[in-house]
Design a protein around this motif. Structure first.
Motif, PDB file in Angstrom:
ATOM      1  N   ILE A   1       0.828  -1.207   0.000  1.00 43.05           N
ATOM      2  CA  ILE A   1       0.000   0.000   0.000  1.00 43.05           C
ATOM      3  C   ILE A   1       0.864   1.258   0.000  1.00 43.05           C
ATOM      4  CG2 ILE A   1      -1.690   1.334   1.332  1.00 43.05           C
ATOM      5  CD1 ILE A   1      -2.832  -1.379   2.283  1.00 43.05           C
ATOM      6  N   THR A   2       1.920   1.251   0.810  1.00 42.26           N
ATOM      7  CA  THR A   2       2.781   2.432   0.897  1.00 42.26           C
ATOM      8  C   THR A   2       3.439   2.741  -0.443  1.00 42.26           C
ATOM      9  OG1 THR A   2       3.175   1.989   3.236  1.00 42.26           O
ATOM     10  CG2 THR A   2       4.749   3.443   2.119  1.00 42.26           C
ATOM     11  N   ALA A   3       3.962   1.727  -1.111  1.00 43.14           N
ATOM     12  CA  ALA A   3       4.594   1.952  -2.418  1.00 43.14           C
ATOM     13  C   ALA A   3       3.579   2.469  -3.428  1.00 43.14           C
ATOM     14  CB  ALA A   3       5.232   0.663  -2.922  1.00 43.14           C
TER      15      ALA A   3
ATOM     16  N   GLU B   1     -15.572  -5.224   4.573  1.00 47.62           N
ATOM     17  CA  GLU B   1     -15.765  -3.802   4.278  1.00 47.62           C
ATOM     18  C   GLU B   1     -14.934  -2.929   5.212  1.00 47.62           C
ATOM     19  OE1 GLU B   1     -17.398  -2.920   1.574  1.00 47.62           O
ATOM     20  OE2 GLU B   1     -17.857  -5.024   1.271  1.00 47.62           O
ATOM     21  N   VAL B   2     -14.899  -3.299   6.489  1.00 46.55           N
ATOM     22  CA  VAL B   2     -14.095  -2.551   7.455  1.00 46.55           C
ATOM     23  C   VAL B   2     -12.618  -2.651   7.074  1.00 46.55           C
ATOM     24  CG1 VAL B   2     -13.339  -2.465   9.873  1.00 46.55           C
ATOM     25  CG2 VAL B   2     -15.780  -2.707   9.326  1.00 46.55           C
ATOM     26  N   ALA B   3     -12.176  -3.832   6.661  1.00 45.19           N
ATOM     27  CA  ALA B   3     -10.781  -4.011   6.228  1.00 45.19           C
ATOM     28  C   ALA B   3     -10.485  -3.146   5.000  1.00 45.19           C
ATOM     29  CB  ALA B   3     -10.501  -5.479   5.939  1.00 45.19           C
ATOM     30  N   ARG B   4     -11.448  -3.040   4.088  1.00 39.27           N
ATOM     31  CA  ARG B   4     -11.241  -2.208   2.887  1.00 39.27           C
ATOM     32  C   ARG B   4     -11.105  -0.736   3.290  1.00 39.27           C
ATOM     33  NH1 ARG B   4     -14.649  -3.398  -2.116  1.00 39.27           N
ATOM     34  NH2 ARG B   4     -16.323  -3.548  -0.597  1.00 39.27           N
ATOM     35  N   VAL B   5     -11.927  -0.280   4.209  1.00 38.82           N
ATOM     36  CA  VAL B   5     -11.846   1.104   4.676  1.00 38.82           C
ATOM     37  C   VAL B   5     -10.499   1.340   5.357  1.00 38.82           C
ATOM     38  CG1 VAL B   5     -12.818   2.784   6.297  1.00 38.82           C
ATOM     39  CG2 VAL B   5     -14.335   1.460   4.826  1.00 38.82           C
ATOM     40  N   GLU B   6     -10.036   0.384   6.159  1.00 38.18           N
ATOM     41  CA  GLU B   6      -8.723   0.515   6.796  1.00 38.18           C
ATOM     42  C   GLU B   6      -7.618   0.582   5.748  1.00 38.18           C
ATOM     43  OE1 GLU B   6      -8.532  -2.742   9.573  1.00 38.18           O
ATOM     44  OE2 GLU B   6      -9.984  -1.805  10.907  1.00 38.18           O
ATOM     45  N   SER B   7      -7.745  -0.199   4.686  1.00 39.48           N
ATOM     46  CA  SER B   7      -6.775  -0.159   3.593  1.00 39.48           C
ATOM     47  C   SER B   7      -6.767   1.222   2.944  1.00 39.48           C
ATOM     48  CB  SER B   7      -7.112  -1.239   2.565  1.00 39.48           C
ATOM     49  OG  SER B   7      -6.315  -1.106   1.413  1.00 39.48           O
TER      50      SER B   7
ATOM     51  N   ALA C   1      -0.474   7.242   3.617  1.00 40.08           N
ATOM     52  CA  ALA C   1       0.808   7.091   2.922  1.00 40.08           C
ATOM     53  C   ALA C   1       0.970   8.161   1.849  1.00 40.08           C
ATOM     54  CB  ALA C   1       0.924   5.690   2.314  1.00 40.08           C
ATOM     55  N   MET C   2      -0.114   8.556   1.183  1.00 38.56           N
ATOM     56  CA  MET C   2      -0.010   9.655   0.215  1.00 38.56           C
ATOM     57  C   MET C   2       0.341  10.955   0.933  1.00 38.56           C
ATOM     58  SD  MET C   2      -2.708   9.333  -2.936  1.00 38.56           S
ATOM     59  CE  MET C   2      -4.201   9.296  -1.994  1.00 38.56           C
ATOM     60  N   LEU C   3      -0.291  11.200   2.067  1.00 41.91           N
ATOM     61  CA  LEU C   3      -0.011  12.423   2.814  1.00 41.91           C
ATOM     62  C   LEU C   3       1.417  12.435   3.356  1.00 41.91           C
ATOM     63  CD1 LEU C   3      -3.401  12.805   4.702  1.00 41.91           C
ATOM     64  CD2 LEU C   3      -2.546  14.230   2.812  1.00 41.91           C
ATOM     65  N   ALA C   4       1.954  11.254   3.659  1.00 40.95           N
ATOM     66  CA  ALA C   4       3.327  11.160   4.177  1.00 40.95           C
ATOM     67  C   ALA C   4       4.370  11.580   3.140  1.00 40.95           C
ATOM     68  CB  ALA C   4       3.610   9.738   4.653  1.00 40.95           C
TER      69      ALA C   4
ATOM     70  N   ASP D   1      -2.754  18.475   2.319  1.00 39.91           N
ATOM     71  CA  ASP D   1      -4.029  17.869   2.702  1.00 39.91           C
ATOM     72  C   ASP D   1      -5.145  18.885   2.475  1.00 39.91           C
ATOM     73  OD1 ASP D   1      -6.143  16.464   3.725  1.00 39.91           O
ATOM     74  OD2 ASP D   1      -5.217  16.063   5.670  1.00 39.91           O
ATOM     75  N   ASP D   2      -5.682  18.867   1.258  1.00 43.29           N
ATOM     76  CA  ASP D   2      -6.742  19.795   0.879  1.00 43.29           C
ATOM     77  C   ASP D   2      -8.100  19.109   0.790  1.00 43.29           C
ATOM     78  OD1 ASP D   2      -4.937  21.922   0.667  1.00 43.29           O
ATOM     79  OD2 ASP D   2      -4.473  21.444  -1.415  1.00 43.29           O
ATOM     80  N   ARG D   3      -8.250  18.008   1.508  1.00 42.77           N
ATOM     81  CA  ARG D   3      -9.506  17.260   1.442  1.00 42.77           C
ATOM     82  C   ARG D   3     -10.647  18.030   2.101  1.00 42.77           C
ATOM     83  NH1 ARG D   3      -7.926  12.096   4.602  1.00 42.77           N
ATOM     84  NH2 ARG D   3      -6.702  13.654   5.706  1.00 42.77           N
ATOM     85  N   GLU D   4     -11.843  17.813   1.582  1.00 42.63           N
ATOM     86  CA  GLU D   4     -13.041  18.370   2.195  1.00 42.63           C
ATOM     87  C   GLU D   4     -13.418  17.501   3.391  1.00 42.63           C
ATOM     88  OE1 GLU D   4     -14.714  21.134   1.298  1.00 42.63           O
ATOM     89  OE2 GLU D   4     -13.272  21.505  -0.310  1.00 42.63           O
ATOM     90  N   ALA D   5     -14.033  18.099   4.399  1.00 39.19           N
ATOM     91  CA  ALA D   5     -14.444  17.338   5.577  1.00 39.19           C
ATOM     92  C   ALA D   5     -15.501  16.291   5.213  1.00 39.19           C
ATOM     93  CB  ALA D   5     -14.983  18.270   6.650  1.00 39.19           C
ATOM     94  N   PHE D   6     -16.382  16.647   4.306  1.00 36.62           N
ATOM     95  CA  PHE D   6     -17.446  15.731   3.886  1.00 36.62           C
ATOM     96  C   PHE D   6     -17.516  15.695   2.370  1.00 36.62           C
ATOM     97  CE2 PHE D   6     -18.705  17.515   7.979  1.00 36.62           C
ATOM     98  CZ  PHE D   6     -18.839  16.355   8.728  1.00 36.62           C
ATOM     99  N   ALA D   7     -17.448  14.521   1.810  1.00 41.09           N
ATOM    100  CA  ALA D   7     -17.552  14.359   0.363  1.00 41.09           C
ATOM    101  C   ALA D   7     -19.018  14.413  -0.044  1.00 41.09           C
ATOM    102  CB  ALA D   7     -16.957  13.016  -0.057  1.00 41.09           C
TER     103      ALA D   7
END
Length: 149
Positions: free
Chosen positions: A20-22, A58-64, A71-74, A79-85
């Protein structure tokens, strides 16, 4: 296709080596961050509506997705994400999960198109890993963003 066949035979198939990190590091763009976060929020909405006994995958997918976003933010990405999509408009029988997976997979495949070698494999393996059921994999074929020659 291999995953669906393996499921039908009672075994499993792999999407390739999952890192995932790569995948996040080589595909990190502001646009992909937005798509990934929107998709995560939409998938969380569907997951919250499921019976608690049947939402483990589904929970595992959300964790992924959370790991991918972190990892993208790292990488130093802003971080210009909106609080709610904003929720997408769904067609009949369509789910937020389906829309989120389609949008994110298309964006990941586009990112993979400009990558090479191991970077491309990391991105495609991650995109593939997001499809957790035979029904999702069947509905996604041909894989979003891929074209046939």
């Amino acid at each position: 296709l291999a995953g669906n066949y393996a499921d039908s035979r009672g075994s499993s198939a792999s999407c390739g080596e999952l890192d995932i990190t790569a995948a996040a590091q080589v595909s990190a763009t502001p646009e992909l961050l937005t798509v990934a976060d929107n998709s995560r929020q939409w998938i969380e909405t569907d997951t919250a509506r499921m019976d608690s006994d049947s939402r483990e995958a589904e929970v595992a997918r959300v964790e992924s997705l959370n790991s991918f976003i972190e990892a993208m933010l790292a990488t130093g990405l802003a971080d210009d994400r909106e609080a709610f999509a904003a929720y997408p408009t769904l067609s009949e029988e369509e789910t937020y999960t389906q829309v989120g997976l389609s949008d994110l997979s298309s964006s990941l495949v586009s990112a993979a198109a400009s990558a090479s070698g191991d970077d491309r494999s990391a991105i495609i393996s991650y995109a593939c890993s997001l499809y957790v059921s035979p029904a999702e994999r069947s509905a996604a074929l041909p894989f979003p963003g891929l074209t046939t020659p």
